[in-house]
Design a protein around this motif. Structure first.
Motif, PDB file in Angstrom:
ATOM      1  N   VAL A 194      75.259  17.312 -42.185  1.00 56.77           N
ATOM      2  CA  VAL A 194      74.095  17.405 -41.865  1.00 56.77           C
ATOM      3  C   VAL A 194      73.755  18.432 -40.788  1.00 56.77           C
ATOM      4  CG1 VAL A 194      73.330  15.187 -42.719  1.00 56.77           C
ATOM      5  CG2 VAL A 194      74.025  15.398 -40.233  1.00 56.77           C
ATOM      6  N   VAL A 195      74.729  18.946 -39.780  1.00 59.15           N
ATOM      7  CA  VAL A 195      74.543  19.714 -38.820  1.00 59.15           C
ATOM      8  C   VAL A 195      74.005  21.193 -39.586  1.00 59.15           C
ATOM      9  CG1 VAL A 195      75.216  20.942 -36.743  1.00 59.15           C
ATOM     10  CG2 VAL A 195      75.791  18.634 -37.239  1.00 59.15           C
ATOM     11  N   PRO A 196      72.707  21.699 -39.239  1.00 61.26           N
ATOM     12  CA  PRO A 196      72.645  22.966 -39.931  1.00 61.26           C
ATOM     13  C   PRO A 196      73.102  24.232 -38.822  1.00 61.26           C
ATOM     14  CG  PRO A 196      70.639  22.209 -38.846  1.00 61.26           C
ATOM     15  CD  PRO A 196      71.830  21.025 -38.600  1.00 61.26           C
ATOM     16  N   PRO A 197      73.126  25.393 -39.272  1.00 62.80           N
ATOM     17  CA  PRO A 197      73.812  26.246 -38.587  1.00 62.80           C
ATOM     18  C   PRO A 197      72.790  26.576 -37.421  1.00 62.80           C
ATOM     19  CG  PRO A 197      73.358  27.321 -40.547  1.00 62.80           C
ATOM     20  CD  PRO A 197      72.891  25.909 -40.536  1.00 62.80           C
ATOM     21  N   GLY A 198      72.987  27.439 -36.389  1.00 59.88           N
ATOM     22  CA  GLY A 198      72.227  27.661 -35.064  1.00 59.88           C
ATOM     23  C   GLY A 198      72.976  28.257 -34.021  1.00 59.88           C
ATOM     24  N   ASP A 199      72.283  28.601 -33.200  1.00 58.82           N
ATOM     25  CA  ASP A 199      72.927  29.434 -31.888  1.00 58.82           C
ATOM     26  C   ASP A 199      73.731  28.217 -30.908  1.00 58.82           C
ATOM     27  OD1 ASP A 199      72.170  32.058 -32.565  1.00 58.82           O
ATOM     28  OD2 ASP A 199      70.292  31.139 -32.236  1.00 58.82           O
ATOM     29  N   VAL A 200      72.856  27.183 -30.500  1.00 60.53           N
ATOM     30  CA  VAL A 200      73.235  26.351 -29.629  1.00 60.53           C
ATOM     31  C   VAL A 200      73.117  24.851 -30.140  1.00 60.53           C
ATOM     32  CG1 VAL A 200      72.895  25.560 -27.267  1.00 60.53           C
ATOM     33  CG2 VAL A 200      72.065  27.544 -27.648  1.00 60.53           C
ATOM     34  N   PHE A 201      74.454  24.369 -29.958  1.00 58.91           N
ATOM     35  CA  PHE A 201      74.351  23.015 -30.447  1.00 58.91           C
ATOM     36  C   PHE A 201      74.505  22.091 -29.318  1.00 58.91           C
ATOM     37  CE2 PHE A 201      77.411  19.035 -31.247  1.00 58.91           C
ATOM     38  CZ  PHE A 201      76.765  18.677 -32.410  1.00 58.91           C
ATOM     39  N   ILE A 202      73.453  20.850 -29.309  1.00 59.03           N
ATOM     40  CA  ILE A 202      73.731  20.200 -28.302  1.00 59.03           C
ATOM     41  C   ILE A 202      73.702  18.467 -28.713  1.00 59.03           C
ATOM     42  CG2 ILE A 202      71.740  18.980 -26.657  1.00 59.03           C
ATOM     43  CD1 ILE A 202      70.366  21.691 -26.498  1.00 59.03           C
ATOM     44  N   HIS A 203      74.506  18.016 -27.844  1.00 57.53           N
ATOM     45  CA  HIS A 203      74.766  16.431 -28.027  1.00 57.53           C
ATOM     46  C   HIS A 203      74.775  15.774 -26.798  1.00 57.53           C
ATOM     47  CE1 HIS A 203      76.675  12.574 -29.093  1.00 57.53           C
ATOM     48  NE2 HIS A 203      76.989  13.163 -30.495  1.00 57.53           N
ATOM     49  N   ALA A 204      73.562  14.831 -26.788  1.00 58.32           N
ATOM     50  CA  ALA A 204      73.086  14.256 -25.666  1.00 58.32           C
ATOM     51  C   ALA A 204      73.881  12.803 -25.337  1.00 58.32           C
ATOM     52  CB  ALA A 204      71.724  14.253 -25.852  1.00 58.32           C
ATOM     53  N   GLY A 205      74.849  12.689 -25.783  1.00 58.86           N
ATOM     54  CA  GLY A 205      75.944  11.452 -25.130  1.00 58.86           C
ATOM     55  C   GLY A 205      76.201  10.518 -26.302  1.00 58.86           C
ATOM     56  N   SER A 206      77.078   9.722 -25.888  1.00 63.24           N
ATOM     57  CA  SER A 206      77.577   8.470 -27.064  1.00 63.24           C
ATOM     58  C   SER A 206      78.141   9.232 -28.103  1.00 63.24           C
ATOM     59  CB  SER A 206      76.505   7.595 -27.250  1.00 63.24           C
ATOM     60  OG  SER A 206      76.332   6.758 -26.141  1.00 63.24           O
ATOM     61  N   PHE A 207      79.011  10.163 -28.152  1.00 66.10           N
ATOM     62  CA  PHE A 207      79.660  10.670 -29.263  1.00 66.10           C
ATOM     63  C   PHE A 207      80.774   9.804 -29.910  1.00 66.10           C
ATOM     64  CE2 PHE A 207      81.515  12.971 -25.638  1.00 66.10           C
ATOM     65  CZ  PHE A 207      82.473  12.692 -25.583  1.00 66.10           C
ATOM     66  N   ASN A 208      81.253   8.938 -28.996  1.00 65.27           N
ATOM     67  CA  ASN A 208      82.209   8.010 -29.635  1.00 65.27           C
ATOM     68  C   ASN A 208      82.223   6.430 -29.145  1.00 65.27           C
ATOM     69  OD1 ASN A 208      84.931   8.902 -26.932  1.00 65.27           O
ATOM     70  ND2 ASN A 208      82.660   7.699 -26.885  1.00 65.27           N
ATOM     71  N   ASN A 209      82.974   5.577 -29.367  1.00 61.21           N
ATOM     72  CA  ASN A 209      82.434   4.240 -29.135  1.00 61.21           C
ATOM     73  C   ASN A 209      82.899   3.554 -27.793  1.00 61.21           C
ATOM     74  OD1 ASN A 209      81.714   3.475 -31.764  1.00 61.21           O
ATOM     75  ND2 ASN A 209      83.667   3.725 -32.462  1.00 61.21           N
ATOM     76  N   GLU A 224      89.631   9.290 -29.691  1.00 60.86           N
ATOM     77  CA  GLU A 224      88.198   9.134 -30.216  1.00 60.86           C
ATOM     78  C   GLU A 224      87.859  10.700 -29.846  1.00 60.86           C
ATOM     79  OE1 GLU A 224      85.469   5.493 -30.205  1.00 60.86           O
ATOM     80  OE2 GLU A 224      86.684   5.574 -28.371  1.00 60.86           O
ATOM     81  N   VAL A 225      87.821  11.022 -28.394  1.00 59.59           N
ATOM     82  CA  VAL A 225      87.437  12.096 -27.835  1.00 59.59           C
ATOM     83  C   VAL A 225      88.334  13.477 -28.350  1.00 59.59           C
ATOM     84  CG1 VAL A 225      87.358  13.414 -25.598  1.00 59.59           C
ATOM     85  CG2 VAL A 225      87.312  10.940 -25.656  1.00 59.59           C
ATOM     86  N   SER A 226      89.346  13.289 -28.898  1.00 58.88           N
ATOM     87  CA  SER A 226      90.124  14.550 -29.360  1.00 58.88           C
ATOM     88  C   SER A 226      89.436  14.723 -30.849  1.00 58.88           C
ATOM     89  CB  SER A 226      91.536  14.034 -29.517  1.00 58.88           C
ATOM     90  OG  SER A 226      92.139  14.158 -28.518  1.00 58.88           O
ATOM     91  N   ALA A 227      89.378  13.596 -31.376  1.00 57.46           N
ATOM     92  CA  ALA A 227      88.586  13.591 -32.825  1.00 57.46           C
ATOM     93  C   ALA A 227      87.188  14.421 -32.856  1.00 57.46           C
ATOM     94  CB  ALA A 227      88.419  12.440 -33.661  1.00 57.46           C
TER      95      ALA A 227
END
Ligand code: 5GP
Ligand code: MN
Ligand code: MN
Length: 341
Positions: free
Chosen positions: A121-136, A142-145
């Motif tokens: 579902v992630v569309p292309p773009g210039d800047v990808f932002i993730h605002a936290g809780s990317f793992n459990n 988990e971090v490496s994945a």
């Protein structure tokens, strides 16, 4: 006799006008037997850019047909070689500038290792932002994945902050080991050596990790901070009031895009139990002092969506719903690219 023969006109570095300059066809006929013209197949934009390369994408003669230009491939530098309008009306120039001059931001949060869903579902773009809780809970695997997943994204800049689920990023929590949440996951952390969490952020090689820090990308000042009000004793929890305000006071004025894991009061913060979970001082800081163009966060999954107070646009980009099912699409916004000196 001079040892050095004078160069013929064609070899000399000093260029003089060709006597038949007004008849290029004839000139070509006379010189073509000494010239080489091979056809080159350009790079297929679908092929990944080789490591350590800069990709140039070249267009020309678009004549205000920007709505009908085929998809312009992703690249680092776009070159337009002229004739971007027909008769250069002001409106044409403005439209062309609008067409060129935007940076696309793709915002996500609270993805909890659901990278299979995300990659769809992630569309292309210039800047990808993730605002936290990317793992459990922040285990190194988990971090490496997540880092490997980031490596598959095409975005030129990828910016990540931690959330309350990134327990191993909270160095105080890991040192003290007495938070309720830490103790309830004690078995998961059994055998985890100190050196595996001391510098856990070094596993994130495919993004810029922000923790009460800023980065400037494409002319935008972007600041990220993981803290949120105490809730069940998770990572980066702080009491409401002065302790959180002390963190918000570090956000520089002039920040264009603010990323925090938790929402401010009143925007994307209505929890399913009917309570407003946002931070009061974060709202005051955003509205009265920092005034960013965008504020991106997550944490309260049920608050997913976009709102504005007329000055700042607030983006709750939580991908997972309140049952931790990934079902929301990333939120995209475009901003005119500032002129970088
Ligand atoms: P997470 O565990 O991903 O940080 O949060 C998941 C859910 O817990 C949120 O969607 C929300 O329903 C609830 N939650 C998290 N923090 C708070 C809080 O401070 N107050 C309330 N009422 N709910 C919260
Ligand atoms: Mn969450
Ligand atoms: Mn959270």
């Amino acid at each position: 006799l001079s040892a050095k023969q004078p160069e013929s006109d064609e070899q000399s570095k000093e260029i003089t006008v060709h006597p038949e300059t007004n008849n290029p066809t004839r000139v070509w006929d006379t010189i073509r037997y000494k010239q080489k013209v091979d056809v080159v197949t350009p790079v297929d934009p679908a092929t990944p850019k080789p490591k350590d390369h800069v990709r140039f994408v070249c267009i020309s003669d678009t004549h205000s047909k920007t709505d009908r230009i085929p998809d312009i491939p992703d690249g680092d530098v776009l070159i337009h070689a002229g004739d971007f309008t027909k008769i250069c009306r002001r409106k044409e120039v403005k439209n062309f500038n609008d067409f060129l001059g935007h940076t696309r931001f793709v915002c996500t949060s609270d993805t909890f290792s659901k990278t299979t869903y995300l990659s769809k579902v992630v569309p292309p773009g210039d800047v990808f932002i993730h605002a936290g809780s990317f793992n459990n809970v922040g285990l190194p695997r988990e971090v490496s994945a997540f880092n490997e997943f980031l490596g598959t994204l095409p975005h030129r800049h990828k910016i990540v902050i931690a959330g309350n689920h990134e327990l191993t990023f909270d160095q105080q929590l890991m040192t003290e080991r007495n938070s309720h949440v830490f103790m309830s996951f004690a078995s998961a952390f059994e055998g985890l050596k100190t050196n595996e969490w001391k510098d856990i952020r070094s596993l994130l090689t495919n993004c810029t990790y922000l923790e009460d820090s800023e980065i400037q990308v494409m002319g935008f000042r972007i600041y990220g901070s993981p803290w949120q009000p105490v809730f069940c004793d998770w990572g980066f929890n702080l009491p409401r009031g002065q302790p959180l305000l002390d963190k918000w006071n570090k956000i520089p004025e002039g920040t264009d895009i603010l990323i925090t894991h938790g929402p401010p009061l009143g925007h994307g913060d209505l929890a399913s139990n009917g309570c407003r979970a946002g931070c009061v001082e974060l709202l005051s800081t955003v509205q009265r002092r920092v005034r960013p163009k965008y504020h991106v966060f997550g944490h309260i999954h049920e608050g997913y969506g976009v709102t504005t107070d007329g000055q700042t646009t607030f983006v709750n980009a939580a991908i997972c719903d309140v049952h931790y099912r990934p079902c929301n699409p990333p939120i995209v916004f475009d901003l005119p690219t500032p002129r970088v000196p």
